[in-house]
Design a protein around this motif. Sequence first.
Motif, PDB file in Angstrom:
ATOM      1  N   ASP A   1      -2.565   7.337   7.548  1.00  0.00           N
ATOM      2  CA  ASP A   1      -1.259   7.454   6.899  1.00  0.00           C
ATOM      3  C   ASP A   1      -0.165   7.021   7.879  1.00  0.00           C
ATOM      4  O   ASP A   1      -0.061   7.575   8.983  1.00  0.00           O
TER       5      ASP A   1
ATOM      6  N   LYS B   1     -10.776   2.584   7.330  1.00  0.00           N
ATOM      7  CA  LYS B   1      -9.880   3.450   6.581  1.00  0.00           C
ATOM      8  C   LYS B   1      -8.551   3.525   7.331  1.00  0.00           C
ATOM      9  O   LYS B   1      -8.534   3.787   8.531  1.00  0.00           O
ATOM     10  N   ALA B   2      -7.474   3.305   6.623  1.00  0.00           N
ATOM     11  CA  ALA B   2      -6.157   3.303   7.247  1.00  0.00           C
ATOM     12  C   ALA B   2      -5.653   4.726   7.437  1.00  0.00           C
ATOM     13  O   ALA B   2      -5.896   5.619   6.625  1.00  0.00           O
TER      14      ALA B   2
ATOM     15  N   ASN C   1      -0.638   0.731   6.169  1.00  0.00           N
ATOM     16  CA  ASN C   1      -1.921   0.888   5.473  1.00  0.00           C
ATOM     17  C   ASN C   1      -2.948  -0.148   5.913  1.00  0.00           C
ATOM     18  O   ASN C   1      -3.693  -0.705   5.099  1.00  0.00           O
TER      19      ASN C   1
END
Length: 464
Positions: A396, A393-394, A299
């Motif tokens: 998944d 934004k990480a 993450n």
Amino acid sequence: MPAPKSLFICGQCGYETAKWLGRCPTCNQFNTMEERAVRPATGKSGGGSAAFLQGAAKAGGNAPILLRNIQPGKNHAEARRATGIPELDRVLGGGLVGGSLLLLGGDPGIGKSTLLLQICRHMASEAFPILYISGEESPAQIKLRAKRLKVDPPGLYFLAETDLHAIQEAAEKIKPALLLIDSIQTMRLGELSSLPGSVTQVRECTAFFTQMAKVRQTAVLLVGHVTKEGAIAGPRVLEHMVDCVLYFEGEGRDSYRVIRAVKNRFGSTHEIGVFEMGEQGLTAIADPSAYMLAGRPVNVPGSAVTCSLEGSRPLLLEVQGLVAHTHFGTPRRTANGMDYNRMVMLMAVLEKRAGYKLATYDSYINIAGGLRIEEPAADAAVIAAIASCYKNKAIDPAYLVIGEVGLAGELRAVSQPERRITEAARQGFTACVLPAANKKKTRAPEGIRVFGAAHIGELLGLLL
């Protein structure tokens, strides 16, 4: 016209000329021409290379023979012999071939001599004698390393020598099935006036061992030094003379090592062997994907996982991307583990086709673990890693990203997608994004979902 008493030879490429030149016309390097005395031919064999050629002529090697009438020898290449090191056998194509000449290059201290001793531990026996020639270390030094590695097999002979005629006499007495030379840059032929390691000496010594391997069906493994650019020192023709060229790669601060074949007349040139260096020497890594993904951050923006095919082996790798505002007029671009020009091209596609404004950002790409990716199937992961960091934004961590990216922003099909997805499922991944052209023909294993994307816009929409 009398023959010249000396020649000028380029120290970079081996080009020869009768007069000195400030710039070599072949490799375009300056001040590389070295003067070498020319000895007149005597017409006598005397030993060395000529002796091997005479032996080949007596055996009928110089007479034309019909292909259907050629009878392989008892130690011919068809009968491979396993080295006892599975990762090395994978790279060689199944094992050592009788009468073959191999060249192993690598940085100082990476473990070349350690690998040679481990080969001896598994292969040396009374029925398979091995002669280890060292031009760099004394017998006492080799014994200390062998004791640490617990190497003491029967049939292993050691000789500290650099003169080829002395090596020839020892080989005639022992008749080894495998000859190890550490290293080719220390060997010398007495008929030449140049110093060991020069272009002429390296070329002629390699020709000497080539004839020894072919005439006597003895496998010969040469260790070669590398230059600061990473290429094997000596003339480029050296790699053309041997049957197999292996590069021993790895970072000094990391414990892993990779053996890669860049030339192999008896097998594939796309296989790699992965090892870990420890106190007991090199240990083969049976599951390199898990090894390369160990310690992967979860993450965290700027991280994407892809699958690269190294020969017949699918290998999962983490692609890390980082973008940061630049304080200078020209942003910085750095690529570690992939081609720099391809990284710049992918960033241009991301800016033009997806609207990412990267002109004011420094950008960095790193392939975690130190491996280098050559195939274009990692393009989509590079795009995803840069976009993830840009958007903060990480992705998944259970997603695998595969695909080649074209200049129009399209995702193009990759080879063998099912093998890549199967490897990802085995490592616990639950989803995969790949080109839409592949999704239509791919049967995914149970437990993993497959998504198709035709454009980088769709790719980023699925991941971010």
